[in-house]
Design a protein around this motif. Sequence first.
Motif, short mmCIF file in Angstrom:
data_model
loop_
_atom_site.label_atom_id
_atom_site.label_comp_id
_atom_site.label_asym_id
_atom_site.label_seq_id
_atom_site.Cartn_x
_atom_site.Cartn_y
_atom_site.Cartn_z
N UNK A 1 14.50 -12.76 7.00
CA UNK A 1 15.30 -11.75 6.31
C UNK A 1 14.91 -11.64 4.84
N UNK A 2 14.50 -12.74 4.24
CA UNK A 2 14.05 -12.69 2.84
C UNK A 2 12.80 -11.84 2.70
N UNK A 3 11.85 -12.04 3.62
CA UNK A 3 10.62 -11.23 3.59
C UNK A 3 10.95 -9.75 3.82
N UNK A 4 11.88 -9.53 4.77
CA UNK A 4 12.30 -8.16 5.11
C UNK A 4 12.94 -7.48 3.89
N UNK A 5 13.79 -8.24 3.18
CA UNK A 5 14.47 -7.69 2.00
C UNK A 5 13.48 -7.42 0.87
N UNK A 6 12.47 -8.29 0.72
CA UNK A 6 11.43 -8.05 -0.31
C UNK A 6 10.67 -6.75 -0.01
N UNK A 7 10.35 -6.58 1.27
CA UNK A 7 9.57 -5.40 1.68
C UNK A 7 10.37 -4.12 1.43
N UNK A 8 11.64 -4.18 1.83
CA UNK A 8 12.53 -3.02 1.62
C UNK A 8 12.70 -2.75 0.13
N UNK A 9 12.89 -3.82 -0.64
CA UNK A 9 13.10 -3.69 -2.09
C UNK A 9 11.90 -3.01 -2.74
N UNK A 10 10.71 -3.29 -2.23
CA UNK A 10 9.54 -2.65 -2.82
C UNK A 10 9.51 -1.15 -2.53
N UNK A 11 9.96 -0.75 -1.34
CA UNK A 11 10.01 0.69 -1.06
C UNK A 11 11.06 1.36 -1.96
N UNK A 12 12.15 0.65 -2.23
CA UNK A 12 13.17 1.18 -3.15
C UNK A 12 12.60 1.32 -4.55
N UNK A 13 11.82 0.29 -4.95
CA UNK A 13 11.21 0.31 -6.27
C UNK A 13 10.31 1.53 -6.43
N UNK A 14 9.55 1.84 -5.37
CA UNK A 14 8.67 3.02 -5.42
C UNK A 14 9.50 4.31 -5.54
N UNK A 15 10.64 4.36 -4.83
CA UNK A 15 11.50 5.54 -4.91
C UNK A 15 12.03 5.71 -6.34
N UNK A 16 12.41 4.60 -6.97
CA UNK A 16 12.94 4.64 -8.35
C UNK A 16 11.81 5.00 -9.32
#
Length: 316
Positions: free
Chosen positions: A212-227
Amino acid sequence: MDTHNKSIKKIKSLIDLMDEVDGHSSYKKKAVPTDASLAMAKEMAAKLDLPFDFGETKVLGTHLLAAYFHEIVHVLNVDPETITIEHGLDPTYIRATIGMSTDHSHATIFVDECLHFWLFAVNFLTLLNTCFDFTEVQKKELARLLAIQFTMFRDPLGVHESSREALAPLFLEFADIALVANAHTLTQTVFAICHELSHQILKHGIESDRDQEFEADKKAFTYLLAIFNERDDLRYAQIDTGTLCSPCLLFYYLSASNTYLLGSDFDTDSHPPNRDRATALEAQRNEWSEKSQANFPKIKRSFDDLVTRIVNSSLR
Ligand SMILES: [Zn+2]
């Protein structure tokens, strides 16, 4: 332009509201900008020929994390009723965590205010070493200052003031590097908030596991790109093109800091080693901007150089 002004207005009023929210904070201590730190910010702005608003700087000194949070929630279109942020000073160690209701309907993200200063100092020392060809004696001094930051990670309040005093003359002398360090720090802080937010959106349990930590990092990076893509419409969370590699650097910083303090990379059942999280983010480097892809190996090499100096000179 109209929408831009509107969103700024919305964010500003939310900052005003934060004072009321703070009354319910579970943190006992909060960082308050001192006259000395405000004076230094003013001097740095003058050196960089940047406008300086005393009132706004003072408010942001206390509410910067909340300002980022509100812009993140705004860009990602998350219902603000379902998530809140709390920030303050934790004397045990610097961290960002999340607490949520069992049905995931509401969550609170906790972010340590020291995280920002810690990242800023580590980025600054690393970038100084990246951008200048210092003498051996000067590099040794940079490594010594970095070792103090590593110590600070598990004693944030113990060395905070003295470490700032040691760094202040350098911040002023190399104000342009401080500006770049600030850009990297902003991206890393926004990423940390996005990581915690991802745990709620992905409906992870309170007791997260390594996957779940890896999953959250991956998702967070897609959010970072959106921001990042919305950066022109934001006032505070303006991610710089050259800093998309920063979350990866963040995990290398944490890995080195843990290894220095604890002798290992803080390998637990719930969290993967920071080095593995860095490697996972690095595998996605084709999604970074060209500028970030070019910056990363230089910054990483410079950081490794300082860490090697710390280890070899037994700066303990
Ligand atoms: Zn997590």
